[in-house]
Enzyme design. Sequence first.
Site, short mmCIF file in Angstrom:
data_model
loop_
_atom_site.label_atom_id
_atom_site.label_comp_id
_atom_site.label_asym_id
_atom_site.label_seq_id
_atom_site.Cartn_x
_atom_site.Cartn_y
_atom_site.Cartn_z
N CYS A 167 0.82 -1.23 0.00
CA CYS A 167 0.00 0.00 0.00
C CYS A 167 0.85 1.27 0.00
CB CYS A 167 -0.98 -0.01 1.17
SG CYS A 167 -0.23 -0.05 2.81
N HIS A 214 -2.76 1.48 6.63
CA HIS A 214 -3.14 1.30 5.23
C HIS A 214 -3.63 2.64 4.69
CE1 HIS A 214 -4.21 -1.08 1.71
NE2 HIS A 214 -5.29 -0.33 1.61
N HIS A 250 -6.11 2.02 -4.27
CA HIS A 250 -5.08 1.57 -3.32
C HIS A 250 -4.58 0.19 -3.71
CE1 HIS A 250 -7.78 -1.33 -1.01
NE2 HIS A 250 -8.58 -0.78 -1.88
#
Length: 629
Positions: A540, A589, A601
Site C-alpha cells: 500500500c 493502510h 489503493h
Amino acid sequence: MQPSLVKKAITGSAIVAGVMFVQPDGAEAAFGDQELKKGMNNQDVKELQDVLKAKGYFTYHTSTGYYGPITEDAVGKFQQAVGLNVTGVATTDTLKALGAKSVSKSSQQTSSTLQVGSRGQQVTNLQSALKDKGYYSYNVDGIYGQITKKAVQDFQRDKGLSVTGKADAATINALSKSSANSSSKPSSSSSDISIGMRGSAVTDLQSKLKSKGYYNYKVDGIFGKITQKAVQNFQKSAGLSQTGVADSKTLAALSEKETAKPEAAVTGLSIGSRGSSVTSLQQMLKDRGYYNDSIDGIFGNNTQKAVKEFQSIVGLPVTGIADDKTIDTLKSRSNTQTETVLKVGSKGNAVTELQNKLKKAGTFHVEATGYFGPVTEKAVKDFQKAKKLQVTGTATKETMDALDGSTDKVVITPSTGEDQGDLLKKGSTGSLVKELQSKLKAIGLYSGPLDGDFGNGTDAAVRAFQSRNKLTVDGVVGPSTWEKLKQSTGYEGTGNGNTGSDNGTSNSSFSVMDLIADASVYIGVPYVWGGNTPTQGFDCSGFLVYVFKKQGISLPRTMAQMWNVTTPVSSPSVGDIVYFTTYKPGASHGGIYIGNNKFIHAGSSTGVTISDMNSSYWGPRYLGAKRAH
C-alpha cells in the site's frame, strides 16, 4: 445489490475535474454517426478525445471515454477555431469537421479490441481464458490492467501473433482455438507438470519451489508463467535442462534435501525476500561496513541500498539484487580486504581528499574538515546527480573515478549557515535543514514549518531525537545523528533532488488529474509485501510513494510516517490520502481519494484496485484524510 446497480456503482466513480475512469457502454454506433455531448461515456467519446488531442485541443493526460467539462471545453475551442457555432456539443457537423469519416472505419475495426483501461464481462472472459492456459494467475476482476496486458503479450508471443498487449480479434480467436484443442493435446509424460496444468500436484510443486526460495508468489495450484520461470531457475541451479517443465528429474531434485550447495538459495535475493539467506547477506554486508541496520532476515530498502553500495564499490552492475556474483564477491572479501568506503561517519585524510575534489568540482563550499557529515553527503549527491550517476550520497568507486576525471565545474549554489564545517546546528539554514525538519516531522518530533531555518523548534526536536536514541544530546546534527535519522525515517525527505520516478521522469508541478490518471494505469498490479514498482508489485505505501513521486512529491516509505508528514483536512478532496487502521493501531493502510467515497489503493488480497470507503470493511477502519501536496 442487483447486478445493474453494481455496474453503476463501479462505473460511477473516479470523477476528477470532469474526467472519469469507467467502463465503456456496451452498444455504440460508429464514430460520427451520433451527436456526442456532456455526460456520455463510450468508445466514440474516447475517439473524439484522441482526435482532439492529435489536433492540440484536448490536453488532458489520458483519453478516458467520458465526456466531461474538459472535453466540452476542447470541443468548444475547436468549434471556435473552424467557425462553427460554439456549443461544446460534438454535433455531426463538428465531427465531420474533425474528420469523423476518415476514422469511422478504424473505429469499427477496433471496437471489439480489449486493452488497458477496458472493463466488464469481456475482460472477465479474457482473463478466465488466459488463466485456464496458465498465462494469468491473478484475480479475475474484469479490469484490463498491466498484468492482463502482460498475460496477453505472453500468449501472443507463444502463438506467433503480433505482440501488442491488446486482445484483438486474432488473439481472441487463437485463445478460443487453444481452448478447444487443449483437452485433446497429450502431455510429454503423464508425470510431467507443465504450463496450463492445475491441481494438487502443482500446489505441491509450488510449495517446494517456495521453500527453496525460487517461487515467491501465492501457492494456488495453477501452473502459469511465474511457476514456469521458477522451475527454470531451479533447473539452472541444479544443472538440469532448463525446459520449464517439472519432469521426473526436476521433481526428484526438488525432493532432495539441500546438503551440497546451500549457497544456491541466495541466488537473486531482492526486495521482499526473507529468511536465513537474507540474514546471512545482511551479516556479510554489516561485517564489511555497508549495512548498519538490524539483522532481521527481511530484504527491505536499507538492505537493497547496502547491496547497491557494495556492487558500485567493487565494480559489479548496480542492480540492488544479491545475485550469485554479488554473493560470491562478498564471500571472497575478508574484513581485512574490505575497500575503504567513504560515507557518513568516515574520518581522516581520505575524506579530506574527497572534500577537496568536491570543492574543485563545485559542490562542496566549506573548508575541508576530514569529517564526512551531512554537508559532505549532500555535496556527493549533488555531484552524482550532475554526472548522472547512482545518487547514493556515498563516495562509490564510480563517483571517485568520475571525480578524478572531472574537468567541468558543477554549478551548485551553497546554502547559507553551512560554514561551521560538516554540521547542522542552531543558526544553520538551507535545503539540508529543511530535509532535517522533514525527517524529524516524519517521526513525530517536529511540528513546525519546513522552512529550512534551524531555530528553537528544530533544536528541541533534534535534542529529543538524540535523547531517545542514546546519542550525545547537544542539538548538533553530525554524522551519528544524521545516519540514525536516515535509518529511523527510511526516506530522503522533501529537500531538492528527491523527486522523479523509476524511469527517470518527473513533473515540475503537481496535477491532481495526472495523479489519478497515473494511479489508474496500475489497476491490476498484484500486491507484494515490500513492493514499490509496477514490475515487482506494490504494497500500500509503495504504491503511494511511486505514484506521488511521478508528480514530484516524495513520501516516506511507511503509512505511519506518511501520517506524520501530511497535512490534516476536515474531509477528503480528490488527490488526498485517506488512511485506515487495519492490522495494528494507527495508520497502517492508505490510498488516494478519487471522489464519490471511492479510493484507489494496493490491497493485500486484490492488488491495485478501487474500493468504497463506506464498505463494511473499510468504513469502520477509516482514520482520516491528509494532504501531501
